[in-house]
Design an enzyme around this catalytic site. Sequence first.
Site, PDB file in Angstrom:
ATOM      1  N   LYS A  49       0.922  -1.267  -0.130  1.00  0.00           N
ATOM      2  CA  LYS A  49      -0.042   0.048  -0.062  1.00  0.00           C
ATOM      3  C   LYS A  49       0.668   1.349   0.131  1.00  0.00           C
ATOM      4  O   LYS A  49       0.486   2.342  -0.522  1.00  0.00           O
ATOM      5  CB  LYS A  49      -1.136  -0.033   1.216  1.00  0.00           C
ATOM      6  CG  LYS A  49      -2.067  -0.971   0.971  1.00  0.00           C
ATOM      7  CD  LYS A  49      -3.124  -0.358   0.168  1.00  0.00           C
ATOM      8  CE  LYS A  49      -4.414  -1.148   0.111  1.00  0.00           C
ATOM      9  NZ  LYS A  49      -5.580  -0.685  -0.772  1.00  0.00           N
ATOM     10  N   SER A 300       0.637 -10.054  -0.995  1.00  0.00           N
ATOM     11  CA  SER A 300       0.564  -8.545  -0.816  1.00  0.00           C
ATOM     12  C   SER A 300       1.210  -7.946   0.416  1.00  0.00           C
ATOM     13  O   SER A 300       1.241  -6.591   0.639  1.00  0.00           O
ATOM     14  CB  SER A 300      -0.783  -8.050  -1.281  1.00  0.00           C
ATOM     15  OG  SER A 300      -1.587  -8.731  -0.412  1.00  0.00           O
TER      16      SER A 300
END
Length: 401
Positions: A49, A300
Amino acid sequence: MLTLDKIYHAAFVLRDVARRTDLIAAERLHSDSELYLKTENLQVTGSFKLRGAYYKISQLSEEERVHGVIACSAGNHAQGVALAATRLGIPSVVCMPDGAPIMKVESTKRLGARVELVKGTYDDAHDRAVELQKETGMTFIHPYDDELVMAGQGSIGLEILDQLPDVEAVIVPIGGGGLIAGVAMAVKSLRPEVKIYGVQAAGAASMYQAYHDGVYETLDRVDTFADGIAVKTPGEKTFELIQKYVDDIVTVSEDEIAAAILALMENQKLVAEGAGATPVAAALFGKLPIAGKKTVCLVSGGNIDVNILSRVITRGLIMSGRTASLMIALEDKPGQLLKVSDIVSACGANIVSVHHDRGDTNMAITSCFLKLGLETRDAAQIEQIKTRLREEGFALVSERA
């Protein structure tokens, strides 16, 4: 409009901020394909992110920077926004649901953001962030449905192509769709023959349904421990790009995600959160046609709530056949337990718990129930034990593997 030039520019801007995370071979995870892991769980904030948040914030005008930025998040986006804003000397506010893991709340504060805890869910935090944005004039940093955010995430696609030029398939988690939209656009623009697959938790399959129905839609509710992809409403912009560039989207169950987290810990010494483990789950449980292909699973993030880690490991052990519970009906006489333990021992398993129940009203007065907890090698060994017990005349009343 998202373009390849923007993704390249994002990669340039991020070169001294985001780690160029390793792409590592994972031979022990999958025997039918040449599997690799893109380790964004080892990113500066423990998640990809940071890339999108930093690039978006870096492109703000001077006037926008003075007013600051605001975001809503349950954790990973919050930390990315906080770090990016602090690095760029911009004030930041993040609205988080009051049930967010304490670790993520404290990490966001430590990275320089002012955190406002909002009673309720992520949607309540979002509404409060929008309200504050209108009051203060801050710039709202969307977690996924923003072209600059997608461009930042797309820098991962460029790195994958550079690290594994002959890659044949890339598997990416999907929440709102910003990550896969950026990665797919980058990869398909340069290597259109590479397959791009998306994965969602079955309990939060908003983009999966929209993709297969061909209609943008919102779920009534989501139910998954993979909080990083627990999204009711996917992005509109991301939906358009996913329709264009993604080859297929599949779902994985909670147990499959837990098994993937366990496999990553045991075999690769990597900690992944639920969302980050979904690509590995899809590969492990045969959800995609990757046999014989050089395949990258994009891990991720690694910001798993330690309070649920032990439960996740337990579920993973059950799903992978590493533990089992059996209940056996026995005649209540000497030597029966010894016979059962001899069978289990001969099969190479280990008994870790024994409960002898004489009080169940569903059994004969002269019988008892023996409840066993076992440590096992795999599902085949569990079946071997069950078969041997039946062959010796024991009745399996209840079995959970």
